[in-house]
Design a protein around this motif. Sequence first.
Motif, PDB file in Angstrom:
ATOM      1  N   UNK A 188       0.764  -1.189   0.042  1.00  0.00           N
ATOM      2  CA  UNK A 188      -0.098   0.033   0.168  1.00  0.00           C
ATOM      3  C   UNK A 188       1.001   1.233  -0.045  1.00  0.00           C
ATOM      4  N   UNK A 189       2.067   1.162   0.673  1.00  0.00           N
ATOM      5  CA  UNK A 189       2.967   2.306   0.785  1.00  0.00           C
ATOM      6  C   UNK A 189       3.375   2.646  -0.721  1.00  0.00           C
ATOM      7  N   UNK A 190       3.819   1.455  -1.350  1.00  0.00           N
ATOM      8  CA  UNK A 190       4.303   1.702  -2.746  1.00  0.00           C
ATOM      9  C   UNK A 190       3.287   2.411  -3.572  1.00  0.00           C
ATOM     10  N   UNK A 191       1.922   2.022  -3.418  1.00  0.00           N
ATOM     11  CA  UNK A 191       0.788   2.311  -4.264  1.00  0.00           C
ATOM     12  C   UNK A 191       0.557   3.931  -4.122  1.00  0.00           C
ATOM     13  N   UNK A 192       0.695   4.300  -2.811  1.00  0.00           N
ATOM     14  CA  UNK A 192       0.271   5.642  -2.673  1.00  0.00           C
ATOM     15  C   UNK A 192       1.673   6.732  -3.138  1.00  0.00           C
ATOM     16  N   UNK A 193       2.719   6.116  -3.263  1.00  0.00           N
ATOM     17  CA  UNK A 193       3.897   6.952  -3.807  1.00  0.00           C
ATOM     18  C   UNK A 193       3.890   7.200  -5.098  1.00  0.00           C
ATOM     19  N   UNK A 194       3.123   6.328  -5.999  1.00  0.00           N
ATOM     20  CA  UNK A 194       2.894   6.622  -7.521  1.00  0.00           C
ATOM     21  C   UNK A 194       3.895   6.412  -8.046  1.00  0.00           C
ATOM     22  N   UNK A 195       5.107   5.963  -7.762  1.00  0.00           N
ATOM     23  CA  UNK A 195       6.390   5.575  -8.450  1.00  0.00           C
ATOM     24  C   UNK A 195       6.132   4.335  -9.269  1.00  0.00           C
ATOM     25  N   UNK A 196       6.880   4.091 -10.100  1.00  0.00           N
ATOM     26  CA  UNK A 196       6.610   2.884 -10.794  1.00  0.00           C
ATOM     27  C   UNK A 196       7.261   1.596 -10.120  1.00  0.00           C
ATOM     28  N   UNK A 197       6.614   0.534  -9.992  1.00  0.00           N
ATOM     29  CA  UNK A 197       7.002  -0.601  -9.362  1.00  0.00           C
ATOM     30  C   UNK A 197       6.425  -1.745 -10.000  1.00  0.00           C
ATOM     31  N   UNK A 198       6.728  -2.923  -9.714  1.00  0.00           N
ATOM     32  CA  UNK A 198       6.266  -4.186 -10.038  1.00  0.00           C
ATOM     33  C   UNK A 198       6.075  -5.211  -9.007  1.00  0.00           C
ATOM     34  N   UNK A 199       4.974  -5.802  -8.764  1.00  0.00           N
ATOM     35  CA  UNK A 199       4.607  -6.860  -7.822  1.00  0.00           C
ATOM     36  C   UNK A 199       4.827  -8.372  -8.638  1.00  0.00           C
ATOM     37  N   UNK A 200       5.603  -9.197  -7.943  1.00  0.00           N
ATOM     38  CA  UNK A 200       5.782 -10.406  -8.568  1.00  0.00           C
ATOM     39  C   UNK A 200       5.392 -11.324  -7.286  1.00  0.00           C
ATOM     40  N   UNK A 201       4.587 -12.366  -7.713  1.00  0.00           N
ATOM     41  CA  UNK A 201       3.983 -13.532  -6.810  1.00  0.00           C
ATOM     42  C   UNK A 201       4.791 -14.800  -7.213  1.00  0.00           C
ATOM     43  N   UNK A 202       5.664 -15.317  -6.464  1.00  0.00           N
ATOM     44  CA  UNK A 202       6.448 -16.637  -6.860  1.00  0.00           C
ATOM     45  C   UNK A 202       5.969 -17.750  -6.135  1.00  0.00           C
ATOM     46  N   UNK A 203       5.767 -18.829  -6.675  1.00  0.00           N
ATOM     47  CA  UNK A 203       5.008 -20.115  -6.128  1.00  0.00           C
ATOM     48  C   UNK A 203       5.938 -21.359  -6.400  1.00  0.00           C
TER      49      UNK A 203
END
Length: 438
Positions: free
Chosen positions: A28-43
Amino acid sequence: MPARLFERAPVDVVTGLPGRSCFIHRLESHCQRRDPFVLMVLDLNHFQMINNAMNHRVGDQVLREVAVKLQGRLREQDFIARIGSDEFALLVPGIALPRQARIFGQHLLNALRRPLYLSSQRLYVGATLGIALWSGTVADGETLQQQAEMALFEAKQKKLPLALYDGRFTHCQNRRLLLRHELVEAIKNDGLSLHYQPIVDTVSGGITKLEALVRWRHSSLGPISPAEFVPMAEECGMVQALGDWVLKRACADLCRLQRAGYRLEMAVNRSSLEFQSLGLDGGEWLSVIEQHGLSARHIIFEITETLFMQGSEQHLARIQALRQAGCRIAIDDFGTGYSSLNYLRAFPIDLVKIDKSFIDHLPGNHRDALLLEGILRIIGELGMSVVIEGVESRAQAEYLAALPCDYLQGYLIARPLALRELLPFLESYAGHSVPAAD
């Protein structure tokens, strides 16, 4: 999150990584900053199998080793957490383009290419990655996580190492939710059907066996492939009910065929999940056969290589109980997964069904011919019969006729037929068919 609070945040006791609650806060902190990022889910792939075949202590050690390997590929600003039994989440700032995300994702997966050395064993642990890019238009972190999970699901469905979220995934997921609900209704209300594919004896030229294949014609979407709806049945806990329905209907139709004068054997597919819930004496399946007045000698249970990978003594006991009652066991699609001739040596198998990929380039491919001939020779020496699947051309059939294979199955002989189509088809073979062995 301030450094002091992060230090006090709950950590995963197995890996020492931050846990789910810390991950959600950071996301949520990353989303609020609006800077580009990527979320990766590894299984991790087949992690439950490691726990079952070895023990949870080894499983925990695998998780720790994986965490260390992944951390070794991350930069200082990147974040990793364990958010599930065998699932890790990673937040990677500074990535704005799909190509960048794919490269970084492959970089992470490469960390797991080398084997782990645990308990004096060498283990290869693979993983699948779902990726979602923060676009600035996503509503919140929860939505982004759903997108990454959808991408992970898509990758697993298509047996890909990784996948990036695409808006079309949402449509596909909605379709899956609809079909899952309606599949449950179809299983409960007799909304499915069976088709039967004939299997020819290479010596007599007659049809001595049938394989029962489940079909689903949706009221508005038309035919739904078993490759789509059978995994759905596993996901929603209905695969046992599906398998039971198939066995009962196949037995009922076999009774009808026997009354019409055809003495055939019926092959029925049962998945690993169905097999796991079967009693050690095989009683549930054997009672269905008995209730229809059939001999167990006329039923063949087809199982996949996945069952053998689990290496359970209980599976061996179930197989032996079914065979002692008279049923026969076939290994289906041999050669498509984790094939090992050791499986054939270790388990009491009656028939081996060779996947069509072994004959797709025959005749004419020397290497494929050598491979097939070698496998047939070994299987024959082990005292097992062979069914070649996917025979589609006369040239293939003529080539196979010179080899030690016992049965042929494929579109050259017949496509899977509904019972009303099967009866006239069998009549056309009446002059050539011979009774199945009792």
